[in-house]
Design a protein around this motif. Structure first.
Motif, PDB file in Angstrom:
ATOM      1  N   GLU A 187       0.827  -1.083  -0.115  1.00  0.00           N
ATOM      2  CA  GLU A 187      -0.048  -0.004  -0.050  1.00  0.00           C
ATOM      3  C   GLU A 187       0.701   1.267   0.175  1.00  0.00           C
ATOM      4  N   ASN A 188       2.132   1.017  -0.063  1.00  0.00           N
ATOM      5  CA  ASN A 188       3.112   2.136  -0.050  1.00  0.00           C
ATOM      6  C   ASN A 188       4.131   2.176  -1.173  1.00  0.00           C
ATOM      7  N   PHE A 189       4.163   3.108  -1.768  1.00  0.00           N
ATOM      8  CA  PHE A 189       4.972   3.100  -3.201  1.00  0.00           C
ATOM      9  C   PHE A 189       6.572   2.696  -3.089  1.00  0.00           C
ATOM     10  N   TYR A 190       6.989   3.188  -2.089  1.00  0.00           N
ATOM     11  CA  TYR A 190       8.509   2.718  -1.587  1.00  0.00           C
ATOM     12  C   TYR A 190       8.488   1.278  -1.446  1.00  0.00           C
ATOM     13  N   TRP A 191       7.647   0.818  -0.651  1.00  0.00           N
ATOM     14  CA  TRP A 191       7.725  -0.711  -0.358  1.00  0.00           C
ATOM     15  C   TRP A 191       7.385  -1.277  -1.669  1.00  0.00           C
ATOM     16  N   ALA A 192       6.051  -1.053  -2.335  1.00  0.00           N
ATOM     17  CA  ALA A 192       5.817  -1.809  -3.467  1.00  0.00           C
ATOM     18  C   ALA A 192       6.983  -1.964  -4.415  1.00  0.00           C
ATOM     19  N   ASN A 193       7.850  -0.667  -4.647  1.00  0.00           N
ATOM     20  CA  ASN A 193       8.638  -0.861  -5.538  1.00  0.00           C
ATOM     21  C   ASN A 193       9.855  -1.616  -4.871  1.00  0.00           C
ATOM     22  N   ARG A 194      10.201  -1.490  -3.626  1.00  0.00           N
ATOM     23  CA  ARG A 194      11.104  -2.513  -3.330  1.00  0.00           C
ATOM     24  C   ARG A 194      10.732  -3.973  -3.625  1.00  0.00           C
ATOM     25  N   LEU A 195       9.571  -4.437  -3.246  1.00  0.00           N
ATOM     26  CA  LEU A 195       9.049  -5.851  -3.794  1.00  0.00           C
ATOM     27  C   LEU A 195       9.302  -6.047  -5.103  1.00  0.00           C
ATOM     28  N   ILE A 196       8.858  -5.303  -6.110  1.00  0.00           N
ATOM     29  CA  ILE A 196       9.056  -5.565  -7.455  1.00  0.00           C
ATOM     30  C   ILE A 196      10.537  -5.607  -7.851  1.00  0.00           C
ATOM     31  N   GLY A 197      11.377  -4.916  -7.172  1.00  0.00           N
ATOM     32  CA  GLY A 197      12.638  -4.983  -7.551  1.00  0.00           C
ATOM     33  C   GLY A 197      13.346  -6.247  -7.287  1.00  0.00           C
ATOM     34  N   ALA A 198      12.929  -6.813  -5.892  1.00  0.00           N
ATOM     35  CA  ALA A 198      13.480  -7.966  -5.530  1.00  0.00           C
ATOM     36  C   ALA A 198      12.747  -9.165  -6.286  1.00  0.00           C
ATOM     37  N   LEU A 199      11.706  -9.153  -6.575  1.00  0.00           N
ATOM     38  CA  LEU A 199      11.234 -10.340  -7.377  1.00  0.00           C
ATOM     39  C   LEU A 199      11.530 -10.242  -8.989  1.00  0.00           C
ATOM     40  N   ALA A 200      11.608  -9.130  -9.454  1.00  0.00           N
ATOM     41  CA  ALA A 200      11.968  -9.017 -10.858  1.00  0.00           C
ATOM     42  C   ALA A 200      13.374  -9.240 -11.111  1.00  0.00           C
ATOM     43  N   ASP A 201      14.532  -8.801 -10.203  1.00  0.00           N
ATOM     44  CA  ASP A 201      15.829  -9.360 -10.239  1.00  0.00           C
ATOM     45  C   ASP A 201      16.211 -10.498 -10.667  1.00  0.00           C
ATOM     46  N   VAL A 202      15.594 -11.507  -9.609  1.00  0.00           N
ATOM     47  CA  VAL A 202      15.929 -12.906  -9.986  1.00  0.00           C
ATOM     48  C   VAL A 202      15.443 -13.931 -11.117  1.00  0.00           C
ATOM     49  N   ARG A 203      14.332 -13.074 -11.671  1.00  0.00           N
ATOM     50  CA  ARG A 203      13.842 -13.430 -13.073  1.00  0.00           C
ATOM     51  C   ARG A 203      14.067 -12.194 -14.077  1.00  0.00           C
ATOM     52  N   PHE A 204      15.043 -11.635 -14.391  1.00  0.00           N
ATOM     53  CA  PHE A 204      15.111 -10.471 -14.823  1.00  0.00           C
ATOM     54  C   PHE A 204      14.447 -10.465 -16.455  1.00  0.00           C
ATOM     55  N   HIS A 205      15.039 -11.280 -16.969  1.00  0.00           N
ATOM     56  CA  HIS A 205      14.579 -11.667 -18.416  1.00  0.00           C
ATOM     57  C   HIS A 205      13.297 -11.906 -18.691  1.00  0.00           C
ATOM     58  N   GLU A 206      12.527 -12.788 -17.921  1.00  0.00           N
ATOM     59  CA  GLU A 206      11.152 -12.936 -17.891  1.00  0.00           C
ATOM     60  C   GLU A 206      10.408 -11.695 -17.678  1.00  0.00           C
ATOM     61  N   CYS A 207      11.024 -10.958 -16.548  1.00  0.00           N
ATOM     62  CA  CYS A 207      10.131  -9.802 -16.240  1.00  0.00           C
ATOM     63  C   CYS A 207      10.267  -8.521 -16.689  1.00  0.00           C
ATOM     64  N   GLY A 208      11.703  -8.734 -17.630  1.00  0.00           N
ATOM     65  CA  GLY A 208      11.789  -7.351 -18.052  1.00  0.00           C
ATOM     66  C   GLY A 208      11.151  -6.583 -18.957  1.00  0.00           C
ATOM     67  N   ARG A 209      10.044  -7.330 -19.823  1.00  0.00           N
ATOM     68  CA  ARG A 209       9.190  -6.642 -20.853  1.00  0.00           C
ATOM     69  C   ARG A 209       8.111  -5.922 -19.778  1.00  0.00           C
ATOM     70  N   ALA A 210       7.529  -6.763 -18.863  1.00  0.00           N
ATOM     71  CA  ALA A 210       6.706  -6.039 -18.069  1.00  0.00           C
ATOM     72  C   ALA A 210       7.050  -4.803 -17.379  1.00  0.00           C
ATOM     73  N   VAL A 211       8.399  -4.831 -16.785  1.00  0.00           N
ATOM     74  CA  VAL A 211       8.845  -3.776 -16.195  1.00  0.00           C
ATOM     75  C   VAL A 211       8.921  -2.507 -17.253  1.00  0.00           C
ATOM     76  N   GLU A 212       9.559  -2.759 -18.366  1.00  0.00           N
ATOM     77  CA  GLU A 212       9.737  -1.711 -19.193  1.00  0.00           C
ATOM     78  C   GLU A 212       8.482  -0.982 -19.750  1.00  0.00           C
ATOM     79  N   ASP A 213       7.375  -1.935 -19.977  1.00  0.00           N
ATOM     80  CA  ASP A 213       6.182  -1.328 -20.193  1.00  0.00           C
ATOM     81  C   ASP A 213       5.549  -0.416 -19.088  1.00  0.00           C
TER      82      ASP A 213
END
Length: 286
Positions: A187-213
């Motif tokens: 519910e907080n922008f900072y923590w939401a972004n922290r969660l996204i970064g930690a999750l997307a980092d380990v599957r960078f190539h699979e998540c990269g398109r969604a992050v870029e969009d």
């Protein structure tokens, strides 16, 4: 072309900081290099600081030769220009890209396939895991003073976040941005972004398109927001502008929340599907 203290040259002389060879007394501005006087050439610079300067200038002054045996400068060069003009005007997107970068397109990209494991981990990225907050301050000379200042903000690791515009000249900020506490919550922008970064980092190539969009969509939404709000407040009495800007900031924060929640759901799904404890009945079928 640069500002400095009026007594800088005398202070340099007092502390013997003029390292320009073959020059006695005052150093002409054309040959003085502040990096030599005030900077360092430590071993850690060559893995921590200098490569970042190399990549930033590689992006903003691409006509120089940055790669290969004939490169003008390398990630460990001590003579990278200390101050220069970019080849074209710099945009908000340029700043975000540079400060989010991890040496894309080179053998030093920690997410890349070029080079070797050693080169891909050789240098400290600019967009690193411990980025917490990025602010780009924009004072727009074509806008009226009451709504001229916009502060673009991003939280968390810059490789996975997006800049959002916030009008200055307000007394309050949206709770979604301002209410960060120690408790982790989406519910907080900072923590939401922290969660996204930690999750997307380990599957960078699979998540990269969604992050870029997400980054492109939120960026585009931000520019349209500024265009629309500028038009809406242009005719207001100056005393009424701050309240309207604060309202616009709140409204846009809710739109950003929707997009951020959607991205969090996508990267959570992608990463959770790749967990090591996954199993299906046909997994052991030979």
């Amino acid at each position: 072309d640069h500002m400095c203290s009026a007594d800088l040259r005398s202070w340099m002389a007092e502390w013997h900081l003029d390292l320009t060879l073959g020059v006695e007394g005052d150093v002409p501005a054309a040959v003085f290099n502040p990096r030599e006087a005030f900077g360092s050439h430590s071993d850690s610079d060559h893995v921590y600081n200098t490569p970042r300067a190399w990549y930033m200038q590689r992006c903003l002054n691409p006509s120089d030769v940055w790669d290969g045996p004939d490169a003008d400068y390398t990630p460990e060069s001590d003579d990278i220009p200390w101050s220069r003009v970019p080849e074209r005007k710099v945009t908000i997107e340029d700043i975000k890209y540079v400060l989010s970068s991890h040496y894309q397109g080179t053998e030093y990209d920690c997410y890349g396939s070029k080079g070797t494991p050693a080169t891909r981990g050789a240098y400290r990225p600019i967009g690193i895991n411990r980025n917490s907050q990025l602010a780009v301050l924009q004072l727009r000379p074509y806008a009226q003073p009451a709504y001229r200042a916009v502060q673009w903000m991003a939280f968390g690791s810059n490789s996975f976040n997006a800049l959002v515009p916030l009008y200055a000249n307000v007394e309050t900020m949206p709770e979604y941005y301002a209410g960060t506490q120690a408790r982790v919550t989406s519910e907080n922008f900072y923590w939401a972004n922290r969660l996204i970064g930690a999750l997307a980092d380990v599957r960078f190539h699979e998540c990269g398109r969604a992050v870029e969009d997400y980054q492109e969509k939120v960026g585009g939404m931000g520019h349209k927001q500024i265009h629309d709000v500028d038009a809406a407040v242009a005719a207001l009495p100056e005393a009424e502008v701050p309240a309207e800007l604060a309202r616009a900031n709140e409204e846009f924060a809710e739109r950003v929340r929707v997009e951020t929640d959607a991205l969090l759901g996508k990267v959570l799904y992608t990463t959770s599907c790749a967990m090591k404890n996954s199993f299906a009945m046909n997994d052991n079928v030979r």
